[in-house]
Design an enzyme around this catalytic site. Structure first.
Site, PDB file in Angstrom:
ATOM      1  N   GLY A  89      57.478  82.764 106.029  1.00  0.00           N
ATOM      2  CA  GLY A  89      58.069  83.250 104.788  1.00  0.00           C
ATOM      3  C   GLY A  89      57.863  84.733 104.599  1.00  0.00           C
ATOM      4  CB  THR A  91      61.933  88.190 105.801  1.00  0.00           C
ATOM      5  OG1 THR A  91      61.656  88.345 107.192  1.00  0.00           O
ATOM      6  CG2 THR A  91      63.032  89.150 105.401  1.00  0.00           C
ATOM      7  CD1 TRP A  92      62.900  84.575  99.751  1.00  0.00           C
ATOM      8  CD2 TRP A  92      60.812  83.902  99.335  1.00  0.00           C
ATOM      9  NE1 TRP A  92      62.907  83.931  98.540  1.00  0.00           N
ATOM     10  CE2 TRP A  92      61.630  83.516  98.262  1.00  0.00           C
ATOM     11  CE3 TRP A  92      59.457  83.580  99.301  1.00  0.00           C
ATOM     12  CZ2 TRP A  92      61.137  82.814  97.150  1.00  0.00           C
ATOM     13  CZ3 TRP A  92      58.953  82.889  98.200  1.00  0.00           C
ATOM     14  CH2 TRP A  92      59.804  82.513  97.142  1.00  0.00           C
ATOM     15  CG  HIS A 172      53.913  88.766 112.528  1.00  0.00           C
ATOM     16  ND1 HIS A 172      54.041  88.226 111.270  1.00  0.00           N
ATOM     17  CD2 HIS A 172      55.180  89.046 112.956  1.00  0.00           C
ATOM     18  CE1 HIS A 172      55.337  88.183 110.948  1.00  0.00           C
ATOM     19  NE2 HIS A 172      56.025  88.676 111.941  1.00  0.00           N
ATOM     20  CB  SER A 202      61.137  79.139 111.426  1.00  0.00           C
ATOM     21  OG  SER A 202      61.765  80.338 111.041  1.00  0.00           O
ATOM     22  CE1 TYR A 257      58.858  80.569 102.541  1.00  0.00           C
ATOM     23  CE2 TYR A 257      58.874  78.279 103.257  1.00  0.00           C
ATOM     24  CZ  TYR A 257      59.551  79.426 102.910  1.00  0.00           C
ATOM     25  OH  TYR A 257      60.920  79.429 102.917  1.00  0.00           O
ATOM     26  CG  LEU A 291      63.038  87.117  95.503  1.00  0.00           C
ATOM     27  CD1 LEU A 291      61.619  86.942  94.961  1.00  0.00           C
ATOM     28  CD2 LEU A 291      63.007  87.808  96.861  1.00  0.00           C
ATOM     29  NE  ARG A 322      66.386  78.224 111.759  1.00  0.00           N
ATOM     30  CZ  ARG A 322      65.820  77.063 111.435  1.00  0.00           C
ATOM     31  NH1 ARG A 322      64.664  77.035 110.793  1.00  0.00           N
ATOM     32  NH2 ARG A 322      66.431  75.929 111.724  1.00  0.00           N
ATOM     33  N   GLY A 324      65.017  78.063 104.918  1.00  0.00           N
ATOM     34  CA  GLY A 324      63.886  78.203 104.016  1.00  0.00           C
ATOM     35  C   GLY A 324      63.326  76.879 103.536  1.00  0.00           C
TER      36      GLY A 324
END
Length: 364
Positions: A89, A91-92, A172, A202, A257, A291, A322, A324
């Site tokens: 999660g 990027t979100w 990361h 993912s 997430y 969002l 994708r 989510g």
């Protein structure tokens, strides 16, 4: 660069970083049958792979020499970092953090790609020289595109040192491979964790799509690399546990997430409180709408469109953003593979008091 003859597959010794013991991280090369199989299945790497520190974090060859520079990179008090295992999660949550910290400047968020507002610290380490040259050849006749490719291959420890204050940095890397001062200099760190089955599904699609990784195998083979710590940024459990042990640090916000997807407003409030910001009900509603996954997937500023245009990602694979979903892994695991995965997860959860929220098959 070539793996030194006779080097082993495992690491040994101490490591630097936010929860490490200081000093340069130890490096050892993956060799033998594993080396050959990895190069066969991950076409974006041409030299080999290394394990770093006594925990054996797994990376492509450039990190053999570059990791010490990433670990030495000096954080600043005004920095905001997001630290995650990939496809958790990230990027979100980056978009959420940036907008909250920048007083919901939606105009700038739509005009400037997220990769520029909140750049990826160690992305350069996945640009093998041969693959970088292939990207440059792909963009022959487009000097502006070639310059973007070259800029992506510049290590973040060089490029980010010149950024003005109030830096937003995505990584990361596990906390033990980041600078010891990260949590003590005044910087703020958001760490996000996600159920490993959803992470793997993912990340499988991203590894098939992005040519810096260039995975050509099936999901079962991919899962076995992931489970056996022979995939980028693994060991997965060590990565999460390092942050979990620091979850009470005042400048680290640990989030799941699954919780965020279950309750957007609560997640937004937690991040806003952590960043020292207050949002009105109207601002909360506007940010939640921005969002919402249906809108987020259509937002070119967060969808890495540039990577498709440059030929670094293949459009025929799943999109960068994708569905989510929480619990969307079900269609990928055979009963046998699911049983294997569940045993592995249970074994590792038995070593920690960390537990993933259980919102099975919830649409995000």
């Amino acid at each position: 660069m070539h793996p030194p003859a006779g080097s082993g597959a495992g690491g040994a010794g101490g490591s630097g970083g936010a929860s490490g013991t200081g000093g340069a991280p130890t490096v050892s090369w993956v060799t033998g049958e594993d080396h050959a199989r990895l190069l066969r299945d991950f076409r974006g790497e041409r030299t080999g792979f290394v394990r770093i520190s006594h925990k054996g974090y797994f990376f492509p060859s450039k990190f053999a020499t570059d990791m010490k520079h990433f670990t030495d990179f000096k954080p600043r008090p005004a920095d905001t970092w997001i630290v995650t295992y990939p496809r958790s999660g990230t990027t979100w949550t980056q978009e959420m953090i940036w907008l909250i910290a920048n007083d919901l400047d939606f105009d700038k968020a739509r005009a400037v790609p997220l990769a520029e507002r909140f750049p990826f610290f160690e992305f350069s380490g996945f640009f093998h020289d041969e693959v970088t040259n292939e990207f440059l050849e792909h963009n022959a006749g487009h000097p502006e595109r070639q310059e973007i490719v070259r800029s992506m291959a510049v290590p973040g420890y060089r490029a980010f040192a010149d950024l003005p204050d109030k830096r937003f940095i995505k990584t990361h890397l596990p906390l033990s491979l980041l600078n010891d001062d990260l949590l003590d200099c005044g910087a703020k760190v958001v760490y996000l964790a996600r159920n490993p089955k959803d992470v793997a599904v993912s990340f499988f699609h991203l590894n098939r799509s992005i040519l810096t990784q260039g995975y050509i195998g099936d999901f079962e083979g991919y899962w076995n690399y992931f489970q056996n710590d022979m995939h980028h940024w693994t060991p997965y459990w060590s990565h999460l546990e390092e942050a979990w042990q620091l979850r009470d640090h005042p400048r680290l916000l640990f989030m799941f997430y699954e919780d965020m997807r279950k309750d957007y407003p609560a997640a937004i409030r937690r991040v806003a409180d952590f960043l020292g910001k207050q949002l009105t009900p109207e601002q909360m509603a506007a940010l939640s709408e921005h969002l919402d996954i249906a809108n987020f997937r259509k937002n070119p500023a967060v969808n890495s469109e540039c990577l498709y245009d440059l030929g670094i990602m293949r459009r025929e694979e799943h999109a960068f953003i994708r569905e989510g979903q929480v619990g969307g892994w079900g269609g990928y695991f055979t009963p046998e593979l699911e049983a294997q995965a569940d045993e592995w997860i249970a074994k590792n959860l038995a070593k920690t008091d960390m537990r993933f929220p259980n919102y099975s098959n919830q649409q995000g």
